[in-house]
Scaffold this active site. Structure first.
Site, short mmCIF file in Angstrom:
data_model
loop_
_atom_site.label_atom_id
_atom_site.label_comp_id
_atom_site.label_asym_id
_atom_site.label_seq_id
_atom_site.Cartn_x
_atom_site.Cartn_y
_atom_site.Cartn_z
N ASP A 88 36.53 39.29 38.53
CA ASP A 88 37.37 38.47 39.17
C ASP A 88 36.53 36.92 39.36
O ASP A 88 36.76 35.91 39.36
CB ASP A 88 37.94 38.71 40.38
CG ASP A 88 39.07 39.38 40.26
OD1 ASP A 88 38.93 40.05 39.68
OD2 ASP A 88 39.33 39.57 41.92
N GLU A 146 34.37 51.41 45.79
CA GLU A 146 35.13 50.87 44.94
C GLU A 146 34.11 50.02 44.57
O GLU A 146 33.71 50.05 43.04
CB GLU A 146 35.36 49.26 45.96
CG GLU A 146 36.29 48.07 44.77
CD GLU A 146 36.65 46.88 45.33
OE1 GLU A 146 37.27 47.33 46.72
OE2 GLU A 146 37.27 46.54 45.05
#
Ligand code: GLC
Length: 439
Positions: free
Chosen positions: A169, A411
Protein backbone atom coordinates in the site's frame (compact mmCIF):
# COMPACT_ATOMS: atom_id res chain seq x y z
CA UNK A 1 7.21 -23.48 19.12
CA UNK A 2 8.75 -26.35 17.20
CA UNK A 3 7.91 -27.12 13.56
CA UNK A 4 4.97 -29.42 14.12
CA UNK A 5 3.57 -27.00 16.70
CA UNK A 6 3.82 -24.16 14.12
CA UNK A 7 1.94 -26.25 11.56
CA UNK A 8 -0.75 -27.20 14.08
CA UNK A 9 -1.27 -23.61 15.15
CA UNK A 10 -1.20 -22.35 11.55
CA UNK A 11 -4.07 -24.70 10.67
CA UNK A 12 -5.96 -23.41 13.70
CA UNK A 13 -5.49 -19.78 12.53
CA UNK A 14 -6.92 -20.54 9.09
CA UNK A 15 -9.88 -22.36 10.65
CA UNK A 16 -10.43 -19.46 13.04
CA UNK A 17 -10.45 -16.88 10.23
CA UNK A 18 -12.50 -19.09 7.88
CA UNK A 19 -15.95 -17.87 6.86
CA UNK A 20 -16.99 -21.06 5.05
CA UNK A 21 -16.06 -20.41 1.41
CA UNK A 22 -13.39 -17.80 1.94
CA UNK A 23 -11.02 -16.68 4.65
CA UNK A 24 -10.71 -13.23 6.19
CA UNK A 25 -7.16 -11.90 6.58
CA UNK A 26 -8.05 -11.29 10.23
CA UNK A 27 -11.34 -10.67 12.06
CA UNK A 28 -11.93 -6.99 12.87
CA UNK A 29 -9.71 -4.72 10.80
CA UNK A 30 -9.84 -6.87 7.62
CA UNK A 31 -13.29 -8.50 7.46
CA UNK A 32 -13.51 -8.75 3.63
CA UNK A 33 -11.97 -11.00 0.97
CA UNK A 34 -8.76 -9.75 -0.65
CA UNK A 35 -7.41 -11.10 -3.93
CA UNK A 36 -3.78 -11.88 -3.19
CA UNK A 37 -4.52 -12.79 0.43
CA UNK A 38 -6.89 -15.51 -0.79
CA UNK A 39 -4.22 -16.81 -3.20
CA UNK A 40 -1.68 -17.28 -0.40
CA UNK A 41 -4.38 -18.53 1.95
CA UNK A 42 -5.54 -21.16 -0.56
CA UNK A 43 -1.94 -22.43 -0.77
CA UNK A 44 -1.95 -22.82 2.99
CA UNK A 45 -5.26 -24.72 3.01
CA UNK A 46 -3.93 -27.03 0.27
CA UNK A 47 -1.54 -28.53 2.82
CA UNK A 48 -4.31 -30.01 4.95
CA UNK A 49 -7.62 -29.63 3.10
CA UNK A 50 -7.34 -29.54 -0.70
CA UNK A 51 -11.10 -29.26 -1.18
CA UNK A 52 -11.18 -26.14 1.00
CA UNK A 53 -8.24 -24.69 -0.94
CA UNK A 54 -10.18 -25.18 -4.16
CA UNK A 55 -13.23 -23.45 -2.65
CA UNK A 56 -11.09 -20.45 -1.64
CA UNK A 57 -10.14 -19.94 -5.30
CA UNK A 58 -13.62 -20.59 -6.67
CA UNK A 59 -15.02 -18.04 -4.23
CA UNK A 60 -12.69 -15.42 -5.71
CA UNK A 61 -14.29 -15.98 -9.10
CA UNK A 62 -17.66 -14.70 -7.89
CA UNK A 63 -16.11 -11.23 -7.74
CA UNK A 64 -14.67 -11.30 -11.26
CA UNK A 65 -15.99 -8.50 -13.48
CA UNK A 66 -17.60 -9.22 -16.83
CA UNK A 67 -14.58 -7.64 -18.57
CA UNK A 68 -12.23 -10.12 -16.83
CA UNK A 69 -10.92 -7.86 -14.04
CA UNK A 70 -10.41 -9.57 -10.69
CA UNK A 71 -11.02 -6.96 -7.98
CA UNK A 72 -8.66 -6.53 -5.08
CA UNK A 73 -11.54 -6.73 -2.60
CA UNK A 74 -14.86 -8.54 -2.50
CA UNK A 75 -16.92 -7.08 0.31
CA UNK A 76 -18.39 -9.27 2.96
CA UNK A 77 -22.17 -9.06 2.84
CA UNK A 78 -22.20 -9.25 6.61
CA UNK A 79 -24.39 -6.50 8.05
CA UNK A 80 -22.12 -6.09 11.05
CA UNK A 81 -19.28 -4.99 8.84
CA UNK A 82 -18.80 -1.38 7.87
CA UNK A 83 -20.77 -0.27 4.83
CA UNK A 84 -18.29 2.54 4.33
CA UNK A 85 -15.92 0.66 2.00
CA UNK A 86 -18.55 -0.78 -0.40
CA UNK A 87 -20.02 2.73 -0.60
CA UNK A 88 -16.64 4.33 -1.13
CA UNK A 89 -15.98 2.05 -4.14
CA UNK A 90 -19.58 1.76 -5.41
CA UNK A 91 -18.66 -0.89 -7.98
CA UNK A 92 -22.19 -0.81 -9.48
CA UNK A 93 -21.15 2.35 -11.31
CA UNK A 94 -19.31 0.13 -13.77
CA UNK A 95 -21.39 -1.86 -16.27
CA UNK A 96 -18.90 -4.72 -15.84
CA UNK A 97 -19.17 -5.22 -12.08
CA UNK A 98 -21.00 -8.32 -10.83
CA UNK A 99 -24.61 -7.80 -9.77
CA UNK A 100 -24.71 -9.85 -6.62
CA UNK A 101 -21.54 -8.84 -4.76
CA UNK A 102 -19.96 -5.46 -4.09
CA UNK A 103 -16.28 -5.20 -4.95
CA UNK A 104 -13.52 -2.64 -5.28
CA UNK A 105 -12.70 -1.26 -8.73
CA UNK A 106 -8.97 -2.06 -8.92
CA UNK A 107 -6.95 -5.25 -8.91
CA UNK A 108 -4.03 -6.66 -6.86
CA UNK A 109 -0.93 -8.77 -7.67
CA UNK A 110 -2.10 -11.53 -10.03
CA UNK A 111 -1.22 -14.70 -8.15
CA UNK A 112 -4.27 -16.78 -9.02
CA UNK A 113 -2.38 -19.02 -11.48
CA UNK A 114 0.27 -19.52 -8.80
CA UNK A 115 -2.30 -20.64 -6.24
CA UNK A 116 -4.13 -22.84 -8.75
CA UNK A 117 -0.89 -24.63 -9.76
CA UNK A 118 0.18 -25.07 -6.16
CA UNK A 119 -3.18 -26.60 -5.23
CA UNK A 120 -3.09 -28.70 -8.41
CA UNK A 121 0.15 -30.33 -7.26
CA UNK A 122 -1.65 -31.65 -4.18
CA UNK A 123 -4.43 -33.26 -6.27
CA UNK A 124 -4.70 -36.52 -8.19
CA UNK A 125 -4.27 -36.11 -11.96
CA UNK A 126 -7.99 -36.39 -12.64
CA UNK A 127 -8.96 -33.99 -9.84
CA UNK A 128 -6.37 -31.54 -11.11
CA UNK A 129 -7.64 -31.64 -14.68
CA UNK A 130 -11.21 -31.01 -13.54
CA UNK A 131 -10.08 -28.08 -11.35
CA UNK A 132 -7.86 -26.59 -14.06
CA UNK A 133 -10.66 -26.79 -16.64
CA UNK A 134 -13.00 -24.97 -14.30
CA UNK A 135 -10.67 -22.06 -13.56
CA UNK A 136 -8.88 -21.73 -16.88
CA UNK A 137 -11.47 -19.53 -18.69
CA UNK A 138 -11.42 -17.13 -15.71
CA UNK A 139 -7.63 -16.98 -15.68
CA UNK A 140 -7.52 -16.35 -19.42
CA UNK A 141 -10.11 -13.57 -19.08
CA UNK A 142 -8.14 -11.98 -16.23
CA UNK A 143 -4.74 -12.01 -17.93
CA UNK A 144 -6.34 -10.84 -21.20
CA UNK A 145 -7.97 -7.94 -19.35
CA UNK A 146 -4.62 -7.01 -17.80
CA UNK A 147 -2.96 -6.69 -21.19
CA UNK A 148 -5.88 -5.27 -23.16
CA UNK A 149 -6.83 -2.62 -20.64
CA UNK A 150 -3.57 -1.88 -18.90
CA UNK A 151 -1.00 -2.16 -21.69
CA UNK A 152 -2.48 0.37 -24.12
CA UNK A 153 0.54 0.48 -26.44
CA UNK A 154 0.94 -3.28 -26.42
CA UNK A 155 4.50 -3.14 -25.13
CA UNK A 156 4.42 -5.95 -22.59
CA UNK A 157 4.31 -4.03 -19.28
CA UNK A 158 1.01 -3.36 -17.56
CA UNK A 159 0.21 -0.07 -15.86
CA UNK A 160 -1.14 0.31 -12.35
CA UNK A 161 -3.48 3.15 -11.46
CA UNK A 162 -3.63 3.03 -7.65
CA UNK A 163 -0.94 2.29 -5.03
CA UNK A 164 -3.18 -0.41 -3.53
CA UNK A 165 -2.89 -2.43 -6.73
CA UNK A 166 0.70 -3.22 -5.77
CA UNK A 167 -0.47 -4.85 -2.52
CA UNK A 168 2.35 -2.86 -0.86
CA UNK A 169 0.00 0.00 0.00
CA UNK A 170 2.40 2.76 1.01
CA UNK A 171 5.60 1.53 -0.59
CA UNK A 172 8.11 4.42 -1.09
CA UNK A 173 8.04 4.70 -4.93
CA UNK A 174 4.27 5.13 -4.91
CA UNK A 175 4.37 7.54 -1.97
CA UNK A 176 6.96 9.57 -3.88
CA UNK A 177 4.65 9.60 -6.91
CA UNK A 178 1.72 10.58 -4.72
CA UNK A 179 3.57 13.43 -3.01
CA UNK A 180 4.85 14.76 -6.33
CA UNK A 181 1.30 15.97 -7.08
CA UNK A 182 -0.09 18.87 -5.19
CA UNK A 183 -2.64 17.93 -2.56
CA UNK A 184 -6.29 18.75 -3.26
CA UNK A 185 -7.51 21.82 -1.41
CA UNK A 186 -9.75 19.89 0.99
CA UNK A 187 -6.80 17.83 2.22
CA UNK A 188 -4.64 20.98 2.57
CA UNK A 189 -7.37 22.52 4.71
CA UNK A 190 -7.63 19.45 6.90
CA UNK A 191 -3.87 19.52 7.37
CA UNK A 192 -3.79 23.25 8.13
CA UNK A 193 -6.58 23.02 10.68
CA UNK A 194 -4.92 19.91 12.17
CA UNK A 195 -8.23 18.08 11.73
CA UNK A 196 -6.20 15.04 10.64
CA UNK A 197 -5.49 14.45 14.34
CA UNK A 198 -9.24 14.09 14.96
CA UNK A 199 -9.69 11.86 11.91
CA UNK A 200 -6.84 9.70 13.19
CA UNK A 201 -8.95 8.86 16.23
CA UNK A 202 -11.74 7.56 13.94
CA UNK A 203 -9.45 5.23 11.99
CA UNK A 204 -10.10 1.53 12.54
CA UNK A 205 -6.49 0.42 12.05
CA UNK A 206 -4.86 2.95 14.39
CA UNK A 207 -7.31 2.01 17.13
CA UNK A 208 -5.57 -1.36 17.21
CA UNK A 209 -2.04 -0.47 16.09
CA UNK A 210 0.41 2.34 16.83
CA UNK A 211 -0.22 5.22 14.39
CA UNK A 212 3.48 5.65 13.57
CA UNK A 213 3.54 2.08 12.16
CA UNK A 214 0.79 2.83 9.63
CA UNK A 215 0.41 5.28 6.73
CA UNK A 216 -0.17 8.81 8.03
CA UNK A 217 -3.73 10.14 8.07
CA UNK A 218 -2.90 12.72 5.39
CA UNK A 219 -1.49 9.94 3.20
CA UNK A 220 -4.59 7.86 3.84
CA UNK A 221 -6.75 10.80 2.75
CA UNK A 222 -4.66 11.19 -0.39
CA UNK A 223 -5.14 7.48 -1.11
CA UNK A 224 -8.86 7.94 -0.60
CA UNK A 225 -8.75 10.83 -3.04
CA UNK A 226 -7.19 8.63 -5.73
CA UNK A 227 -10.00 6.13 -5.16
CA UNK A 228 -12.57 8.91 -5.48
CA UNK A 229 -11.10 10.00 -8.83
CA UNK A 230 -11.31 6.44 -10.18
CA UNK A 231 -14.88 6.07 -8.96
CA UNK A 232 -15.87 9.32 -10.70
CA UNK A 233 -14.69 7.76 -13.96
CA UNK A 234 -16.72 4.61 -13.17
CA UNK A 235 -13.49 2.60 -13.42
CA UNK A 236 -13.40 3.13 -17.19
CA UNK A 237 -9.82 2.41 -18.26
CA UNK A 238 -9.84 4.79 -21.26
CA UNK A 239 -11.00 7.72 -19.14
CA UNK A 240 -8.54 6.84 -16.39
CA UNK A 241 -5.63 6.52 -18.81
CA UNK A 242 -6.49 9.89 -20.33
CA UNK A 243 -6.52 11.80 -17.04
CA UNK A 244 -4.93 9.88 -14.19
CA UNK A 245 -2.00 11.18 -12.18
CA UNK A 246 -0.92 7.62 -11.53
CA UNK A 247 0.13 5.57 -14.48
CA UNK A 248 3.04 3.49 -13.35
CA UNK A 249 4.70 0.42 -14.84
CA UNK A 250 5.11 -1.23 -11.51
CA UNK A 251 8.07 -3.57 -11.11
CA UNK A 252 6.55 -5.72 -8.36
CA UNK A 253 3.28 -6.35 -10.20
CA UNK A 254 4.83 -7.00 -13.60
CA UNK A 255 7.39 -9.46 -12.23
CA UNK A 256 4.57 -11.37 -10.53
CA UNK A 257 2.44 -11.27 -13.68
CA UNK A 258 5.27 -12.69 -15.80
CA UNK A 259 5.67 -15.74 -13.55
CA UNK A 260 1.92 -16.22 -13.47
CA UNK A 261 1.79 -16.02 -17.28
CA UNK A 262 4.14 -19.00 -17.36
CA UNK A 263 2.05 -20.89 -14.81
CA UNK A 264 -1.08 -20.11 -16.82
CA UNK A 265 0.60 -21.53 -19.93
CA UNK A 266 1.44 -24.71 -17.99
CA UNK A 267 -2.13 -25.04 -16.72
CA UNK A 268 -3.53 -24.62 -20.25
CA UNK A 269 -1.10 -27.12 -21.73
CA UNK A 270 -1.94 -29.71 -19.06
CA UNK A 271 -5.59 -29.63 -20.12
CA UNK A 272 -4.63 -29.27 -23.80
CA UNK A 273 -6.24 -25.89 -24.36
CA UNK A 274 -4.53 -23.31 -26.60
CA UNK A 275 -4.36 -19.79 -25.28
CA UNK A 276 -5.61 -16.97 -27.53
CA UNK A 277 -2.90 -15.62 -29.84
CA UNK A 278 -3.20 -12.03 -28.64
CA UNK A 279 -2.62 -13.16 -25.07
CA UNK A 280 0.34 -15.32 -26.04
CA UNK A 281 1.89 -12.44 -27.94
CA UNK A 282 1.56 -10.10 -24.91
CA UNK A 283 3.02 -12.77 -22.65
CA UNK A 284 6.02 -13.15 -24.95
CA UNK A 285 6.62 -9.41 -25.02
CA UNK A 286 6.36 -9.20 -21.24
CA UNK A 287 9.49 -11.19 -20.44
CA UNK A 288 11.61 -8.99 -22.70
CA UNK A 289 9.94 -5.79 -21.55
CA UNK A 290 10.96 -6.45 -17.94
CA UNK A 291 14.51 -5.77 -19.05
CA UNK A 292 13.55 -2.14 -19.75
CA UNK A 293 13.07 -1.65 -16.01
CA UNK A 294 16.77 -2.35 -15.41
CA UNK A 295 18.85 0.75 -14.72
CA UNK A 296 22.42 0.24 -15.92
CA UNK A 297 23.77 3.04 -13.77
CA UNK A 298 22.68 1.73 -10.40
CA UNK A 299 22.41 -1.89 -11.53
CA UNK A 300 18.93 -2.16 -10.04
CA UNK A 301 15.41 -2.69 -11.37
CA UNK A 302 12.87 0.10 -10.80
CA UNK A 303 9.25 0.97 -11.48
CA UNK A 304 8.75 3.56 -14.20
CA UNK A 305 6.30 6.38 -14.95
CA UNK A 306 4.34 5.44 -18.05
CA UNK A 307 4.18 8.95 -19.52
CA UNK A 308 7.65 10.38 -18.85
CA UNK A 309 9.37 6.95 -18.85
CA UNK A 310 11.44 8.12 -15.89
CA UNK A 311 12.41 5.53 -13.30
CA UNK A 312 11.22 6.04 -9.74
CA UNK A 313 14.63 5.58 -8.14
CA UNK A 314 13.52 3.94 -4.90
CA UNK A 315 14.72 0.41 -4.23
CA UNK A 316 12.28 -1.76 -2.27
CA UNK A 317 11.41 -5.44 -1.96
CA UNK A 318 10.21 -5.09 -5.59
CA UNK A 319 13.91 -4.82 -6.56
CA UNK A 320 14.25 -8.56 -5.83
CA UNK A 321 11.02 -9.64 -7.50
CA UNK A 322 12.51 -10.30 -10.96
CA UNK A 323 13.89 -13.45 -9.26
CA UNK A 324 10.30 -14.64 -8.85
CA UNK A 325 9.48 -13.69 -12.47
CA UNK A 326 11.92 -16.34 -13.69
CA UNK A 327 12.46 -14.18 -16.79
CA UNK A 328 15.89 -12.71 -16.09
CA UNK A 329 19.32 -14.05 -16.99
CA UNK A 330 21.44 -15.96 -14.51
CA UNK A 331 23.85 -12.98 -14.50
CA UNK A 332 21.11 -10.58 -13.41
CA UNK A 333 19.85 -13.08 -10.83
CA UNK A 334 23.38 -13.15 -9.40
CA UNK A 335 23.33 -9.34 -9.05
CA UNK A 336 20.06 -9.52 -7.11
CA UNK A 337 21.33 -12.29 -4.86
CA UNK A 338 24.35 -10.09 -3.97
CA UNK A 339 21.87 -7.54 -2.59
CA UNK A 340 20.59 -10.13 -0.13
CA UNK A 341 24.09 -10.34 1.34
CA UNK A 342 24.71 -6.59 1.59
CA UNK A 343 24.25 -4.97 5.02
CA UNK A 344 23.20 -1.66 3.47
CA UNK A 345 20.55 -3.46 1.41
CA UNK A 346 18.60 -6.54 2.47
CA UNK A 347 20.86 -8.41 4.96
CA UNK A 348 18.75 -7.60 8.04
CA UNK A 349 18.69 -9.70 11.22
CA UNK A 350 15.29 -10.96 10.08
CA UNK A 351 15.27 -10.78 6.30
CA UNK A 352 13.88 -9.64 3.95
CA UNK A 353 13.11 -6.01 4.86
CA UNK A 354 10.54 -4.48 2.51
CA UNK A 355 12.79 -1.45 2.06
CA UNK A 356 16.64 -1.60 2.08
CA UNK A 357 18.23 -0.91 5.46
CA UNK A 358 20.04 2.19 4.17
CA UNK A 359 16.97 3.76 2.54
CA UNK A 360 15.90 7.10 4.06
CA UNK A 361 12.41 5.57 4.18
CA UNK A 362 13.46 2.55 6.21
CA UNK A 363 11.69 2.01 9.50
CA UNK A 364 11.78 -1.52 10.89
CA UNK A 365 8.13 -1.55 11.98
CA UNK A 366 6.36 0.85 9.60
CA UNK A 367 3.87 -0.60 7.14
CA UNK A 368 5.59 -1.79 3.92
CA UNK A 369 8.53 0.53 4.62
CA UNK A 370 10.97 -1.83 6.28
CA UNK A 371 9.33 -4.71 8.16
CA UNK A 372 9.48 -8.30 6.98
CA UNK A 373 6.38 -9.96 5.54
CA UNK A 374 5.93 -13.67 5.00
CA UNK A 375 4.35 -13.28 1.55
CA UNK A 376 7.16 -11.26 -0.02
CA UNK A 377 9.62 -13.65 1.65
CA UNK A 378 7.90 -16.61 0.01
CA UNK A 379 7.95 -14.97 -3.43
CA UNK A 380 11.71 -14.34 -3.22
CA UNK A 381 12.26 -17.81 -1.72
CA UNK A 382 10.44 -19.44 -4.64
CA UNK A 383 12.48 -17.43 -7.15
CA UNK A 384 15.76 -18.30 -5.45
CA UNK A 385 14.93 -22.01 -5.53
CA UNK A 386 14.18 -21.91 -9.24
CA UNK A 387 17.48 -20.09 -9.95
CA UNK A 388 19.35 -22.67 -7.85
CA UNK A 389 20.28 -20.47 -4.86
CA UNK A 390 19.48 -23.14 -2.33
CA UNK A 391 21.46 -21.72 0.59
CA UNK A 392 19.87 -18.28 0.36
CA UNK A 393 16.43 -19.85 -0.03
CA UNK A 394 17.00 -22.04 3.01
CA UNK A 395 18.05 -19.03 5.11
CA UNK A 396 14.85 -17.16 4.22
CA UNK A 397 12.76 -20.20 5.06
CA UNK A 398 14.52 -20.73 8.40
CA UNK A 399 14.33 -17.06 9.43
CA UNK A 400 10.67 -16.80 8.39
CA UNK A 401 9.71 -19.77 10.55
CA UNK A 402 11.88 -18.41 13.35
CA UNK A 403 9.90 -15.16 13.27
CA UNK A 404 6.68 -17.08 13.79
CA UNK A 405 8.14 -19.29 16.52
CA UNK A 406 9.37 -16.16 18.31
CA UNK A 407 6.45 -13.78 17.81
CA UNK A 408 3.37 -15.64 16.51
CA UNK A 409 1.25 -15.21 13.39
CA UNK A 410 1.58 -11.46 12.97
CA UNK A 411 0.72 -9.47 9.88
CA UNK A 412 4.38 -8.43 9.65
CA UNK A 413 7.53 -8.37 11.79
CA UNK A 414 10.31 -5.99 12.68
CA UNK A 415 13.22 -6.86 10.40
CA UNK A 416 15.59 -5.68 13.15
CA UNK A 417 14.41 -7.38 16.34
CA UNK A 418 11.82 -9.83 15.00
CA UNK A 419 8.95 -8.51 17.11
CA UNK A 420 5.50 -8.97 15.66
CA UNK A 421 3.62 -5.93 14.34
CA UNK A 422 0.24 -5.19 12.77
CA UNK A 423 -2.77 -7.41 13.35
CA UNK A 424 -2.83 -10.98 14.62
CA UNK A 425 -3.62 -13.84 13.87
CA UNK A 426 -3.05 -13.04 10.22
CA UNK A 427 -4.16 -15.61 7.65
CA UNK A 428 -1.41 -15.39 5.02
CA UNK A 429 1.30 -15.59 7.66
CA UNK A 430 -0.27 -18.86 8.87
CA UNK A 431 -0.81 -20.11 5.32
CA UNK A 432 2.79 -19.44 4.26
CA UNK A 433 4.13 -20.99 7.45
CA UNK A 434 2.42 -24.20 6.27
CA UNK A 435 3.77 -23.77 2.74
CA UNK A 436 7.33 -23.19 3.99
CA UNK A 437 7.18 -25.87 6.65
CA UNK A 438 6.08 -28.48 4.11
CA UNK A 439 8.60 -27.30 1.46
C1 GLC B 1 -3.44 -4.28 3.48
C2 GLC B 1 -2.23 -4.76 2.71
C3 GLC B 1 -2.68 -5.57 1.49
C4 GLC B 1 -3.57 -6.71 1.95
C5 GLC B 1 -4.72 -6.21 2.82
C6 GLC B 1 -5.51 -7.33 3.48
O1 GLC B 1 -4.21 -3.40 2.75
O2 GLC B 1 -1.42 -3.72 2.33
O3 GLC B 1 -1.58 -6.06 0.78
O4 GLC B 1 -4.06 -7.40 0.86
O5 GLC B 1 -4.23 -5.39 3.86
O6 GLC B 1 -4.67 -8.16 4.23
Amino acid sequence: MNMSEIAKQAEAVLKHNDLGNWTRPVPGVYPHQWLWDSCFIAMGWANFNVKRAETEILSLLRGQWRNGMMPHMIFSGDRDNSKHLPKMWDSRLSPYAPDDVATSGITQPPLVAQAVSYIGQKMSASQRKRFYKKVLPHLVAYHTWLYEERDPHNQGLVILIHPWETGLDDTPPWMEAMHSHSKPLWIKLIELSRADKIIEKLRRDTRQMPADERASTVESLMLYNITRRLRRKAYDSDKIMAHSHFLIEDLFFNAILIRNNQLLKNIASEVRVSLPNNLLSSMNKASKALDELWDDKSELYFSRYFISRDFILQPTIATLMPLYSGAITKKRAEKLVELLHRHDMFAANYPIPTVPLSSPHFHHRRYWQGPTWLNTNWLVYDGLLRYGYLEEAELIKRKSLELIAKSGFHEYFSSVDGYGAGVVPFSWTAALALVLEKA
